[in-house]
Design an enzyme around this catalytic site. Structure first.
Site, PDB file in Angstrom:
ATOM      1  N   GLY A   1      -6.761 -21.986  11.045  1.00 42.63           N
ATOM      2  CA  GLY A   1      -6.569 -21.711  11.632  1.00 42.63           C
ATOM      3  C   GLY A   1      -5.394 -21.729  11.772  1.00 42.63           C
ATOM      4  O   GLY A   1      -3.813 -21.556  12.624  1.00 42.63           O
ATOM      5  N   GLY A   2      -4.480 -20.797  10.625  1.00 38.09           N
ATOM      6  CA  GLY A   2      -3.142 -19.798   9.990  1.00 38.09           C
ATOM      7  C   GLY A   2      -2.921 -18.655  11.085  1.00 38.09           C
ATOM      8  O   GLY A   2      -4.087 -18.585  12.248  1.00 38.09           O
ATOM      9  N   ARG A   3      -2.238 -18.272  11.738  1.00 36.85           N
ATOM     10  CA  ARG A   3      -1.534 -17.282  11.472  1.00 36.85           C
ATOM     11  C   ARG A   3      -1.972 -16.151  11.991  1.00 36.85           C
ATOM     12  O   ARG A   3      -1.799 -15.057  10.549  1.00 36.85           O
ATOM     13  CB  ARG A   3      -0.304 -16.791  11.980  1.00 36.85           C
TER      14      ARG A   3
ATOM     15  N   HIS B   1       0.086  -5.546 -17.413  1.00 33.35           N
ATOM     16  CA  HIS B   1      -0.486  -6.999 -18.447  1.00 33.35           C
ATOM     17  C   HIS B   1       0.297  -7.381 -19.664  1.00 33.35           C
ATOM     18  O   HIS B   1       0.694  -8.607 -19.682  1.00 33.35           O
ATOM     19  CB  HIS B   1      -2.014  -5.589 -18.976  1.00 33.35           C
TER      20      HIS B   1
ATOM     21  N   ASN C   1       0.865 -13.014  -5.329  1.00 36.29           N
ATOM     22  CA  ASN C   1       0.290 -14.385  -4.325  1.00 36.29           C
ATOM     23  C   ASN C   1       1.139 -15.640  -5.450  1.00 36.29           C
ATOM     24  O   ASN C   1       0.815 -16.185  -6.494  1.00 36.29           O
ATOM     25  CB  ASN C   1      -0.705 -14.550  -3.797  1.00 36.29           C
ATOM     26  N   VAL C   2       2.235 -16.615  -5.050  1.00 33.47           N
ATOM     27  CA  VAL C   2       2.249 -17.966  -6.075  1.00 33.47           C
ATOM     28  C   VAL C   2       2.395 -19.187  -4.282  1.00 33.47           C
ATOM     29  O   VAL C   2       3.088 -18.517  -3.321  1.00 33.47           O
ATOM     30  CB  VAL C   2       3.655 -17.463  -6.206  1.00 33.47           C
TER      31      VAL C   2
ATOM     32  N   HIS D   1       0.751  -0.848   0.259  1.00 28.02           N
ATOM     33  CA  HIS D   1       0.669   0.083  -0.741  1.00 28.02           C
ATOM     34  C   HIS D   1       0.934   1.097   0.147  1.00 28.02           C
ATOM     35  O   HIS D   1       1.337   1.724   0.914  1.00 28.02           O
ATOM     36  CB  HIS D   1      -1.105  -0.175   1.084  1.00 28.02           C
TER      37      HIS D   1
ATOM     38  N   HIS E   1     -21.024  -7.924  -4.162  1.00 32.84           N
ATOM     39  CA  HIS E   1     -22.238  -7.008  -3.319  1.00 32.84           C
ATOM     40  C   HIS E   1     -21.872  -5.811  -3.533  1.00 32.84           C
ATOM     41  O   HIS E   1     -22.662  -4.802  -3.586  1.00 32.84           O
ATOM     42  CB  HIS E   1     -21.393  -6.796  -1.644  1.00 32.84           C
TER      43      HIS E   1
ATOM     44  N   HIS F   1      -0.874  -6.628  -5.637  1.00 29.15           N
ATOM     45  CA  HIS F   1      -1.426  -7.728  -4.983  1.00 29.15           C
ATOM     46  C   HIS F   1      -0.341  -8.712  -5.604  1.00 29.15           C
ATOM     47  O   HIS F   1      -0.394  -8.913  -7.031  1.00 29.15           O
ATOM     48  CB  HIS F   1      -3.037  -7.909  -4.778  1.00 29.15           C
TER      49      HIS F   1
END
Length: 307
Positions: free
Chosen positions: A265-267, A152, A115-116, A103, A182, A113
């Site tokens: 139940g992750g951190r 892109h 993620n892999v 941010h 929403h 963002h």
């Protein structure tokens, strides 16, 4: 699904190296070091594992930048991971990945963002299967065509070696996924996204995941360099905080990664590193016609073929 022949050490070494290279580059650009928090789930908890959470807060360029590595095992896959694999419901699993959200302070620099990840599970027949996911997407507050095209283009170039179909498929997937149902509104200008992926076999699917991770800095840093010194005032800052509220809404209401972490139940501190430090909400706020804020909605928060 593919029988896994990949040593978890190989995947883990790659992911930790990716985290280090990204946070090193961001720290060098910002001038502030990341706080490194190595953690381990205490013995006796349902979810076992460890990770490294790195966070930069209050930097010159990044107001909050979080990048986390995790490697966990559990006795039962949570519901968010078996939507498309009902035969593995309740199966023991192993998951590892790198996830980041940055941010920036300047409203003209977009939030990003990436993620892999890899998940493997042991079926009732004893066979181990693995699949991959990942991607990156850009969320501007003030839109620029050249930034969207650059981002892109980098995504397409990373995926090109794995088939001409991958970028258009994963762009559409990204547009579909990062959408606030929403609000009937995209989160940003998209990028690429894939999940439950194993169709190239374990080795090539891993290579594709790595190509996406390796492309991140080249996709994002030139945009930061172009926009980080753009002058702004209270109006731009207020709009940035308002739009950050949409980011919070998506991550808490729709994001499968957030749901996976919380359900398994992750951190919590590491799962929620994607949250911005400040955000705001307003009732039925509509930008005035002809303003840059209105252009974000009409020109950038729409599905477009940027290339």
């Amino acid at each position: 699904m593919t029988t896994s022949r990949l040593p978890t050490e190989v995947v883990g070494d790659y992911l930790r190296g990716l985290q280090a290279s990204i946070t090193g580059a961001i720290s060098e650009l910002d001038g502030k070091a990341f706080l490194t928090d190595a953690w381990q789930k205490p013995a006796g908890e349902t979810l076992q594992g460890r990770g490294i959470t790195q966070i930069l807060e209050g930097g010159a360029i990044f107001e909050r930048a979080g990048c986390g590595f995790s490697h966990v095992t559990g006795p039962r896959l949570p519901p968010s991971a078996t939507q498309h694999r009902p035969e593995l419901a309740g199966a023991p699993f192993e998951a590892m990945g790198v996830s980041l959200v940055f941010h920036p302070r300047n409203p003209y620099v977009p939030t990003v963002h990436m993620n892999v990840r890899m998940i493997s599970a042991t079926g009732s027949n004893g066979a181990v299967v693995c699949w991959f996911g990942g991607g990156m997407d850009l969320t501007p507050y003030y839109g620029f065509d050249e930034d969207a095209v650059h981002f892109h283009s980098a995504c397409k170039t990373a995926l090109q070696p794995f088939g001409d179909d991958k970028y258009p498929r994963f762009k559409t997937w990204c547009d579909d996924y990062f959408f606030l149902k929403h609000r009937n509104e995209p989160r940003g200008i998209g990028g690429v996204f894939f999940d439950d992926f194993s169709e190239l076999g374990a080795e090539q699917s891993l290579a594709m995941m790595q190509a996406v991770g390796d492309a991140f800095l080249g996709a994002y840093l030139p945009i930061v360099a172009r926009r980080k010194d753009t002058p702004y005032g209270e109006r731009e800052r207020a709009f940035q905080l308002y739009r950050r509220g949409r980011y919070v809404e998506f991550n808490l209401v729709w994001d499968r990664g957030t749901h996976f972490g919380l359900q398994s139940g992750g951190r919590t501190e590491s799962i929620l590193l994607s949250m911005p430090p400040l955000a705001s909400w307003a009732y039925q706020q509509v930008p005035a016609p002809g303003t840059p804020e209105a252009e974000l909605y009409s020109k950038f928060l729409v599905r477009r073929d940027w290339l």
